[in-house]
Design an enzyme around this catalytic site. Sequence first.
Site, PDB file in Angstrom:
ATOM      1  N   ARG A 252     -97.447 -36.780  -8.545  1.00  0.00           N
ATOM      2  CA  ARG A 252     -98.158 -35.659  -9.991  1.00  0.00           C
ATOM      3  C   ARG A 252     -99.580 -37.063 -10.096  1.00  0.00           C
ATOM      4  O   ARG A 252     -99.814 -37.032 -11.658  1.00  0.00           O
ATOM      5  CB  ARG A 252     -97.301 -35.635 -11.131  1.00  0.00           C
ATOM      6  CG  ARG A 252     -97.486 -34.632 -11.943  1.00  0.00           C
ATOM      7  CD  ARG A 252     -96.387 -34.098 -12.663  1.00  0.00           C
ATOM      8  NE  ARG A 252     -95.437 -33.401 -12.494  1.00  0.00           N
ATOM      9  CZ  ARG A 252     -94.340 -34.213 -13.557  1.00  0.00           C
ATOM     10  NH1 ARG A 252     -94.204 -34.674 -14.621  1.00  0.00           N
ATOM     11  NH2 ARG A 252     -93.532 -32.884 -12.734  1.00  0.00           N
TER      12      ARG A 252
ATOM     13  N   ARG B 243    -102.831 -34.720 -16.333  1.00  0.00           N
ATOM     14  CA  ARG B 243    -103.301 -34.883 -17.529  1.00  0.00           C
ATOM     15  C   ARG B 243    -103.010 -36.516 -17.717  1.00  0.00           C
ATOM     16  O   ARG B 243    -103.608 -36.887 -18.952  1.00  0.00           O
ATOM     17  CB  ARG B 243    -102.243 -34.349 -18.145  1.00  0.00           C
ATOM     18  CG  ARG B 243    -102.415 -32.640 -17.902  1.00  0.00           C
ATOM     19  CD  ARG B 243    -101.646 -31.754 -18.814  1.00  0.00           C
ATOM     20  NE  ARG B 243     -99.774 -31.574 -18.679  1.00  0.00           N
ATOM     21  CZ  ARG B 243     -98.726 -31.548 -18.998  1.00  0.00           C
ATOM     22  NH1 ARG B 243     -98.762 -31.123 -19.837  1.00  0.00           N
ATOM     23  NH2 ARG B 243     -97.441 -32.220 -18.556  1.00  0.00           N
TER      24      ARG B 243
ATOM     25  N   ARG C 176    -109.406 -29.359 -16.270  1.00  0.00           N
ATOM     26  CA  ARG C 176    -108.656 -28.574 -16.862  1.00  0.00           C
ATOM     27  C   ARG C 176    -109.499 -27.688 -18.108  1.00  0.00           C
ATOM     28  O   ARG C 176    -108.901 -25.988 -17.910  1.00  0.00           O
ATOM     29  CB  ARG C 176    -106.786 -29.070 -17.751  1.00  0.00           C
ATOM     30  CG  ARG C 176    -106.279 -27.881 -18.005  1.00  0.00           C
ATOM     31  CD  ARG C 176    -105.277 -27.205 -16.650  1.00  0.00           C
ATOM     32  NE  ARG C 176    -104.797 -26.742 -17.027  1.00  0.00           N
ATOM     33  CZ  ARG C 176    -104.444 -25.851 -17.287  1.00  0.00           C
ATOM     34  NH1 ARG C 176    -105.940 -25.101 -17.716  1.00  0.00           N
ATOM     35  NH2 ARG C 176    -103.412 -25.282 -18.025  1.00  0.00           N
TER      36      ARG C 176
ATOM     37  N   ASP D 168     -99.184 -26.415  -6.391  1.00  0.00           N
ATOM     38  CA  ASP D 168     -97.724 -26.396  -7.465  1.00  0.00           C
ATOM     39  C   ASP D 168     -96.879 -25.744  -5.764  1.00  0.00           C
ATOM     40  O   ASP D 168     -96.981 -24.726  -4.936  1.00  0.00           O
ATOM     41  CB  ASP D 168     -97.679 -25.190  -8.380  1.00  0.00           C
ATOM     42  CG  ASP D 168     -96.792 -25.418  -9.564  1.00  0.00           C
ATOM     43  OD1 ASP D 168     -95.799 -24.843  -9.069  1.00  0.00           O
ATOM     44  OD2 ASP D 168     -96.121 -26.288 -10.099  1.00  0.00           O
TER      45      ASP D 168
ATOM     46  N   TYR E  16     -85.868 -21.396  -8.958  1.00  0.00           N
ATOM     47  CA  TYR E  16     -86.770 -19.774 -10.314  1.00  0.00           C
ATOM     48  C   TYR E  16     -87.467 -19.026  -9.773  1.00  0.00           C
ATOM     49  O   TYR E  16     -87.085 -17.833 -10.848  1.00  0.00           O
ATOM     50  CB  TYR E  16     -88.917 -21.081 -10.086  1.00  0.00           C
ATOM     51  CG  TYR E  16     -88.663 -22.654 -10.159  1.00  0.00           C
ATOM     52  CD1 TYR E  16     -88.971 -22.920 -11.762  1.00  0.00           C
ATOM     53  CD2 TYR E  16     -88.115 -23.457  -9.852  1.00  0.00           C
ATOM     54  CE1 TYR E  16     -88.846 -23.842 -12.204  1.00  0.00           C
ATOM     55  CE2 TYR E  16     -88.490 -24.452  -9.877  1.00  0.00           C
ATOM     56  CZ  TYR E  16     -88.899 -24.960 -11.548  1.00  0.00           C
ATOM     57  OH  TYR E  16     -89.580 -26.347 -12.347  1.00  0.00           O
TER      58      TYR E  16
END
Length: 345
Positions: A30, A34, A43, A80, A154
């Site tokens: 990752r 962020r 973003r 993703d 998911y």
Amino acid sequence: MGKSRKKPDAPLLKLLAGQKLTTPPIWLMRQAGRYLPEYRKLREQKAGFLPLVEDSEAAAEATLQPINRFHFDAAILFSDILVIPYALGQDLTFIKGEGPKLTPALVNHRLDLLTKLPDRLTPIYETVRRVAHRLSPETTFLGFAGSPWTVATYMVAGEGSRDQAVTRAMAYRDPQAFSEIIEAIIDLTVLYLDGQIKAGVDAVQLFDSWAGTLSPQQFERWVIDPTARLVEKLREKHPNIPIIGFPKGAASRIKAYIADTQVTAIGLDETIDPYWADQYLPADFPVQGNLDPLVLLAGGEALDQSITTILDAFSERPHIFNLGHGILPQTPLTHVSHLLEKIRG
């Protein structure tokens, strides 16, 4: 082991080919995210996470941001794992504060009612092409996908959960229906990774973030066996592609995972004792990991001690320095710089 595809000077590819290096190559899961102010700015320009993934130039910029700032030994594709269910026909949304949502959830909806939309993956291949020619020969380009079990959790529940109870119950209750979901994921994931490789990635990682929630028998059935078949199918197309497996939470089942899936290297999460792993895993088998993301966030003496322990434990085998999971958004940039200085001297 894999061979160095087009990049004989890339340290990470040398290591995946079985070479021991004095200084381990380093990248962070990752790493395009962020914690970087430039990513947060990028973003903000998009209407959501999925529009950013589907904008090939913006996704390429996100992929390259950590390389431009920190010069990691690998860039990892900005995407993703849930693009696979999206391409299988589920609707995908990312809700702030709640995480991703997939509809319809397959716990109450048949797989064959979905409409496959593999063209939804096309922008990602373009992202790969845009990044590949911008990287130096020393920088490995990593593609990735979710492993079948984690992606299925998911798809069945329609969202993430702590214990995957909905999916685990379905796998017990209706293994035939669940097998069909797993098979659909395997087939499309092979197509997806094949597309990434053809577009320019040098190696791939399989993320099985929820592997640790299964009983031993279910782990064999839903983690090891599907991953082994995925690896076999991908190697039929690309015999020498290096594949890093990351079965988070697998604990002592890692050795069976390595033996049965035939991955090139194993990613270790932060719960694994590195000295235990070095003694327990096959000699000279490449390992990746496994700094606790929280100790990188905390910094200071605890960080230095953790770095020293990992470097010492894996000093006699091929080792890629990485976190045990993804970097946390609150991680100070100075801590990442310090980590790199400690690794690279």
